[in-house]
Design a protein around this motif. Structure first.
Motif, PDB file in Angstrom:
ATOM      1  N   GLU A 474       0.496  -1.523   0.297  1.00 53.86           N
ATOM      2  CA  GLU A 474       0.597  -0.080   0.264  1.00 53.86           C
ATOM      3  C   GLU A 474       0.997   1.384   0.127  1.00 53.86           C
ATOM      4  O   GLU A 474       0.201   2.390  -0.600  1.00 53.86           O
ATOM      5  CB  GLU A 474      -1.566  -0.149   1.461  1.00 53.86           C
ATOM      6  CG  GLU A 474      -2.355   0.954   1.657  1.00 53.86           C
ATOM      7  CD  GLU A 474      -2.388   1.313   2.498  1.00 53.86           C
ATOM      8  OE1 GLU A 474      -3.979   1.991   2.331  1.00 53.86           O
ATOM      9  OE2 GLU A 474      -2.530   0.080   3.075  1.00 53.86           O
ATOM     10  N   LEU A 479      -2.197  -0.393  -5.544  1.00 52.32           N
ATOM     11  CA  LEU A 479      -3.870  -0.726  -3.983  1.00 52.32           C
ATOM     12  C   LEU A 479      -4.320  -2.354  -4.533  1.00 52.32           C
ATOM     13  O   LEU A 479      -5.654  -2.242  -4.045  1.00 52.32           O
ATOM     14  CB  LEU A 479      -4.394   0.036  -5.879  1.00 52.32           C
ATOM     15  CG  LEU A 479      -3.954   1.640  -5.842  1.00 52.32           C
ATOM     16  CD1 LEU A 479      -5.260   2.272  -6.993  1.00 52.32           C
ATOM     17  CD2 LEU A 479      -4.451   2.579  -4.180  1.00 52.32           C
ATOM     18  N   MET A 481      -3.123  -4.939  -3.261  1.00 55.23           N
ATOM     19  CA  MET A 481      -2.404  -5.435  -2.566  1.00 55.23           C
ATOM     20  C   MET A 481      -2.637  -6.824  -2.060  1.00 55.23           C
ATOM     21  O   MET A 481      -3.409  -7.453  -1.017  1.00 55.23           O
ATOM     22  CB  MET A 481      -3.327  -4.703  -1.201  1.00 55.23           C
ATOM     23  CG  MET A 481      -2.233  -2.728  -0.542  1.00 55.23           C
ATOM     24  SD  MET A 481      -3.384  -2.565   0.858  1.00 55.23           S
ATOM     25  CE  MET A 481      -5.037  -2.099   0.310  1.00 55.23           C
TER      26      MET A 481
END
Length: 514
Positions: A474, A479, A481
């Motif tokens: 992150e 985004l 993750m």
């Protein structure tokens, strides 16, 4: 070392593992190796050349190339990238996005060590026949070390890559195929590593003072215990640890393994790293001397350049930073491991001081003299508190909870921490006790190349690393993750692209693309 390097050049054929780029450099004439194993001096140079190859893998051939930590710790929750200075290859490692082009995914250096060990095993007996100064005891000792270091090199290969080609003889004929397929990791352990260590133990002189810079009786026992712990064979691990307790330290006292007094005492804990030859706890260390080897320019050593790796914020906040408050824990280790005051209040977290003679309980940042990079660095391969905690873990797996807690407490008592009560919830179940032991190993052995292997062998990689990787990913702007993904595929490193290109019989590890 310079004399060693000359012989090492003559023994270049030791670079194996399917890497034809080395084998193509210069054809070998018949009998080349035989010509270089004729007397005691040749043998000593060959032994030093073998250790030199391994030492270079651990410390690195140039700045920030230490495999000791890249393989054993930088993928773990101990370290993170220093965003201001990080390189792509470091990003890959700490974000678990390693590619086959990453320089640290190359196993060639370990096969160099293996190749030189193979040469020694075959030709040292020949030299002994030609030079009467090489006694049977000397020959056996040299052979024992060669078997043991070959086993250690294969053990690193198994832990880092899994399956791998097996070479147990010198490469002496350019007509001989240089390509070999990978053998199962279980075969490497069963048919190579364990037999090599058993052979080494049968040959090594017993009840002798630990040689420290080379592998002696206790070093062989420590590697064997580590191998059996990796396999989950706790009974055999216990057997070899108890053999280790009968061996002698560099100070010529028996390790004993009876209580915390057999460990280096709290007041001189730093001696283990700054003057290991005077420590009753050390078992096997690597001696990197600035005058002979140049700067030990690791991410965790004194260098004039900015570091690419720093202590992870999780363990920084839980273990290091509290030492700067008005109510620090009594733990003797954090302030002797990292300069907790450097860069306050920004806390750069990159001044690792474990290898250097610093104050035991500093109250301000260390002056950090540039001349410290001229000091020798002694990398700890094995020491007694490491073995105590492995013993505790094995005893816990056996069901001997009380004795396991006792050995865990020996290490905590030396660190001046509160001891665990048998009824404490932190050690109330086998899993909880194993967690407590692993947590203690993380702190006691911080920066000693153990943490990643501990997580892998206890199947805790995903549980520990998933939330940490998601936080790092992150922070890096990812985004999605994904966290750790599948540990069955990603716990191993990929095979380096150059290694794959040089050996058509090799197959890439699952989870990686070429």
């Amino acid at each position: 070392m310079y004399k060693i390097k000359i012989l090492a050049a003559l023994l270049f054929l030791g670079t194996l593992g399917g890497c034809k780029k080395f084998l193509d450099e210069k054809p070998l004439a018949d009998g080349t190796l035989e010509q270089h194993y004729k007397n005691m001096y040749d043998v000593r140079a060959a032994m030093a050349g073998m250790y030199s190859a391994f030492q270079l893998e651990m410390v690195g051939k140039e700045q920030y190339t230490e495999k000791y930590l890249y393989w054993g710790e930088y993928r773990s929750d101990n370290f993170d990238r220093f965003i201001s200075y990080t390189k792509d290859y470091v990003d890959e490692i700490v974000l678990n996005s390693i590619t086959p082009s990453n320089d640290f995914s190359d196993w060639s250096g370990l096969y160099t060590t293996i190749g030189r060990a193979n040469n020694n095993i075959k030709y040292i007996p020949q030299a002994a026949q030609l030079d009467s100064r090489i006694t049977m005891a000397m020959q056996n000792d040299y052979l024992a070390q060669s078997y043991a270091l070959r086993a250690m090199s294969y053990f690193y290969i198994v832990r880092v890559w899994g399956d791998a080609p097996i070479w147990l003889e010198p490469y002496e004929d350019v007509q001989q195929p240089a390509e070999r397929a990978r053998e199962p990791k279980e075969k490497l352990i069963k048919d190579v590593i364990i037999p090599d260590l058993e052979k080494a133990y049968s040959l090594i002189i017993k009840d002798a003072k630990s040689p420290l810079w080379t592998i002696g009786e206790a070093g062989i026992c420590a590697i064997m215990a580590d191998v059996y712990m990796w396999q989950g064979d706790h009974e055999n691990a216990i057997k070899w640890i108890e053999k280790l307790f009968l061996a002698k330290s560099p100070t010529n006292v028996t390790y004993a393994g009876l209580n915390e007094t057999n460990l280096q005492d709290a007041a001189t804990w730093k001696t283990i790293f700054t003057n290991p030859s005077s420590s009753k706890e050390t078992i096997w260390s690597i001696h990197w001397d600035y005058l002979k080897n140049g700067c030990a320019c690791m991410q965790t050593s004194w260098t004039s350049n900015n570091k690419q790796v720093i202590v992870d914020e999780g363990i920084w906040n839980s273990w290091f930073l509290p030492q700067t408050t008005n109510t620090p824990s009594p733990d003797i280790r954090p302030k002797q491991t990292l300069d907790v005051y450097f860069g306050m209040p920004s806390n750069k977290r990159d001044r690792f001081i474990k290898w250097y003679p610093t104050e035991a309980n500093p109250t301000k940042a260390d002056p950090w003299p540039a001349t410290n990079q001229l000091l020798p660095v002694y990398l700890t391969m094995y020491r007694l508190s490491d073995i105590y905690l492995l013993y505790a873990e094995a005893l816990n797996a056996r069901g001997d909870r009380e004795k396991a807690i006792k050995y865990l407490n020996f290490v905590r008592k030396r660190a001046q921490l509160p001891l665990y009560d048998l009824n404490a919830p932190e050690v109330g179940s086998p899993y909880a006790l194993e967690t407590a032991i692993l947590n203690e190993r993380q702190l006691e052995l911080f920066g000693e190349g153990k943490r990643w292997f501990d997580l892998v062998r206890t199947n805790r990689v995903k549980a520990v690393m998933d939330p940490i990787l998601k936080r790092r990913q992150e922070d890096a702007g990812n985004l999605e993750m994904p966290g750790f993904l599948d540990p069955k595929n990603r716990a191993y490193w990929p095979l380096n692209r150059n290694v794959l290109n040089s050996n058509s019989l090799l197959v890439q590890n699952p989870g990686y693309t070429d």
